[in-house]
Motif scaffolding. Structure first.
Motif, PDB file in Angstrom:
ATOM      1  N   GLY A 276      -1.381  -3.231   7.825  1.00  0.00           N
ATOM      2  CA  GLY A 276      -0.329  -2.354   7.346  1.00  0.00           C
ATOM      3  C   GLY A 276      -0.459  -2.216   5.862  1.00  0.00           C
ATOM      4  O   GLY A 276      -0.385  -1.304   5.299  1.00  0.00           O
ATOM      5  N   ASP A 280      -1.559   0.630   3.376  1.00  0.00           N
ATOM      6  CA  ASP A 280      -0.577   1.382   2.427  1.00  0.00           C
ATOM      7  C   ASP A 280      -1.315   1.331   0.931  1.00  0.00           C
ATOM      8  O   ASP A 280      -1.098   2.194   0.069  1.00  0.00           O
ATOM      9  CB  ASP A 280       0.579   0.371   2.162  1.00  0.00           C
ATOM     10  N   ARG A 281      -2.227   0.220   0.675  1.00  0.00           N
ATOM     11  CA  ARG A 281      -2.593   0.062  -0.496  1.00  0.00           C
ATOM     12  C   ARG A 281      -3.843   1.235  -0.828  1.00  0.00           C
ATOM     13  O   ARG A 281      -3.897   1.960  -1.828  1.00  0.00           O
ATOM     14  CB  ARG A 281      -3.521  -1.304  -0.945  1.00  0.00           C
ATOM     15  N   ARG A 283      -3.951   4.022   0.740  1.00  0.00           N
ATOM     16  CA  ARG A 283      -3.271   5.501   0.626  1.00  0.00           C
ATOM     17  C   ARG A 283      -2.739   5.692  -0.849  1.00  0.00           C
ATOM     18  O   ARG A 283      -2.755   6.829  -1.373  1.00  0.00           O
ATOM     19  CB  ARG A 283      -2.412   5.483   1.701  1.00  0.00           C
ATOM     20  N   THR A 284      -2.158   4.583  -1.267  1.00  0.00           N
ATOM     21  CA  THR A 284      -1.358   4.680  -2.422  1.00  0.00           C
ATOM     22  C   THR A 284      -2.453   5.082  -3.765  1.00  0.00           C
ATOM     23  O   THR A 284      -2.248   5.581  -4.577  1.00  0.00           O
ATOM     24  CB  THR A 284      -0.595   3.510  -2.922  1.00  0.00           C
ATOM     25  N   ASN A 290       2.108   7.914   2.807  1.00  0.00           N
ATOM     26  CA  ASN A 290       2.189   6.602   3.892  1.00  0.00           C
ATOM     27  C   ASN A 290       2.899   7.122   5.046  1.00  0.00           C
ATOM     28  O   ASN A 290       4.009   7.614   5.239  1.00  0.00           O
ATOM     29  CB  ASN A 290       3.145   5.699   3.411  1.00  0.00           C
ATOM     30  N   GLN A 292       4.212   5.694   7.358  1.00  0.00           N
ATOM     31  CA  GLN A 292       5.226   5.030   7.717  1.00  0.00           C
ATOM     32  C   GLN A 292       6.571   5.796   7.212  1.00  0.00           C
ATOM     33  O   GLN A 292       7.609   5.664   7.775  1.00  0.00           O
ATOM     34  CB  GLN A 292       5.296   3.822   7.586  1.00  0.00           C
ATOM     35  N   GLN A 293       6.493   6.328   6.274  1.00  0.00           N
ATOM     36  CA  GLN A 293       7.461   6.946   5.518  1.00  0.00           C
ATOM     37  C   GLN A 293       7.985   8.368   6.134  1.00  0.00           C
ATOM     38  O   GLN A 293       8.913   8.811   5.922  1.00  0.00           O
ATOM     39  CB  GLN A 293       7.042   7.299   3.926  1.00  0.00           C
TER      40      GLN A 293
END
Length: 297
Positions: A276, A280-281, A283-284, A290, A292-293
Motif C-alpha cells: 500500500g 501511494d508513492r 500515485r503521489t 489515492n 484509499q482517500q
C-alpha cells in the motif's frame, strides 16, 4: 592481531589470500561486537574504507554504483538516491543508531549474513547486483545469491564485495521496506518486508517483487505474493492473497523475540502494508488521487 588499511582492491585481496585467518571490515560495527562477544580474534583485520572505489556513490547512465563500504548515512542523505529508492534508503536508515550509520554499510550488512539484515530484502526487490573482486578478477552476482545461510556467503576467502549496481526504477515504479521490532529503535527485525511495484497507465500492477527477511535462514522471495498483486489494482482481495502467500512462504524459528506463528502473521501484515505504501508513492509522484482517500482499499 594486526591491522591493515589497503588503498587498492588488489592490495586488499592479496592480504586476504596470504592469511587464511584474516577478515575484512567496512565499519567494524559487526566485527568488534562479535569479538567482544567471545568470537576468536582474527590474525588480521583489513580496513576497506581507504579504498576509493568502495567509498564512492555515482549515477552512471541509468545505473547507480554504490561502494560496498559507503556509510549508510551517505545514502540516506542523498536526495537523488532516496528519490529513486525510498525503500532501500529506509532500510539503510534502520541499521543501528545515527552513530552506527556513519560507519555501517550495505556491503557489511550483506556479508555479515544475518537473516534479519534490513538492507538485504530491499536490495533484493530492486534486483541489485553485487560486484565481487577476487583472484580471478571481478564477477557480478545477484544480491539474492550472495548469502547462503546464517553467517555464510558465496564469497571465497580472498574475495570482497566492491560495489552494488542498482538500475534506476522504471516509470511508475517504487519500493518500500517495513520491519517489526520489539523496541522503537536499535533492534533487529523480527520480520522485515521489502516490496517493489510497477503500475501501468490504468493503475493496475504490471510487475511486483516481494522479499522477506528474518523468517528463514536467508532472504525469501515470494513469487506467489508477487503473482497475487500483478494484474490487480491492489484491492482487498489481492492484498489479502499476497499477505497469505507471504505468511505461507515463511520458515521461521521460535525464539524469545517471536514465535513461528507470530512471525508468519507479521510477514503477511507487513507485506500488505508495504504494498500500500508503494502504491501511494507511485500515485503521489504521478499526481493521481489515492483510492484509499475515496473509500477504496
Amino acid at each position: 592481531m594486526r591491522y591493515a588499511a589497503p588503498t587498492t582492491i588488489d592490495e586488499a585481496r592479496v592480504l586476504l589470500a596470504a592469511d587464511g585467518d584474516a577478515v575484512v571490515f567496512a565499519g567494524a560495527t559487526d566485527v568488534v561486537p562479535q569479538m567482544r562477544g567471545g568470537r576468536p580474534e582474527p590474525s588480521m583485520v583489513i580496513d576497506l574504507k581507504k579504498i576509493d572505489r568502495l567509498m564512492s556513490v555515482s549515477l552512471e547512465g541509468d545505473t547507480w554504483h554504490v561502494g560496498a563500504a559507503v556509510p549508510t548515512s551517505v545514502l540516506t542523505g542523498d536526495d537523488a538516491f532516496t528519490a529513486d529508492f525510498p525503500g532501500l534508503s529506509e532500510a539503510a536508515g534502520l541499521i543501528g543508531s545515527d552513530q552506527i550509520q556513519n560507519r555501517c554499510s550495505l556491503g557489511g550488512n550483506l556479508c555479515n549474513a544475518s537473516p534479519a539484515a534490513d538492507s538485504v530484502p530491499a536490495l533484493v526487490v530492486n534486483d541489485a547486483i553485487a560486484v565481487i573482486a577476487g583472484g580471478g578478477g571481478e564477477r557480478r552476482v545477484p544480491v539474492a545469491e550472495v548469502v547462503t545461510g546464517p553467517g555464510q556467503t558465496a564469497l571465497a576467502h580472498d574475495e570482497i564485495v566492491v560495489s552494488f549496481e542498482v538500475a534506476r526504477p522504471a516509470a511508475r515504479t517504487a519500493d518500500a521496506y517495513l520491519r517489526l521490532i520489539p523496541r522503537t529503535e536499535m533492534d533487529i527485525a523480527v520480520v522485515g518486508a521489502g516490496v517493489r511495484i510497477t503500475l501501468d497507465g490504468d493503475g493496475a500492477v504490471s510487475a511486483a517483487t516481494v522479499a522477506l527477511g528474518a523468517v528463514a535462514p536467508t532472504v525469501v522471495r515470494v513469487p506467489a505474493a508477487e503473482a497475487a498483486l500483478v494484474g490487480s489494482r491492489l484491492d482487498d482481495a489481492a492484498l489479502a492473497a499476497a499477505a497469505d502467500a507471504a505468511s505461507a512462504a515463511c520458515n521461521p524459528i521460535d525464539d524469545k523475540r517471536g514465535t513461528i506463528d507470530y512471525r508468519r502473521q507479521v510477514a503477511g501484515v507487513l507485506t500488505r502494508r508495504a504494498a500500500g505504501i508503494v502504491a501511494d508513492r507511485i500515485r503521489t509522484r504521478n499526481g493521481q488521487p489515492n483510492p484509499q482517500q475515496n473509500g477504496a482499499s
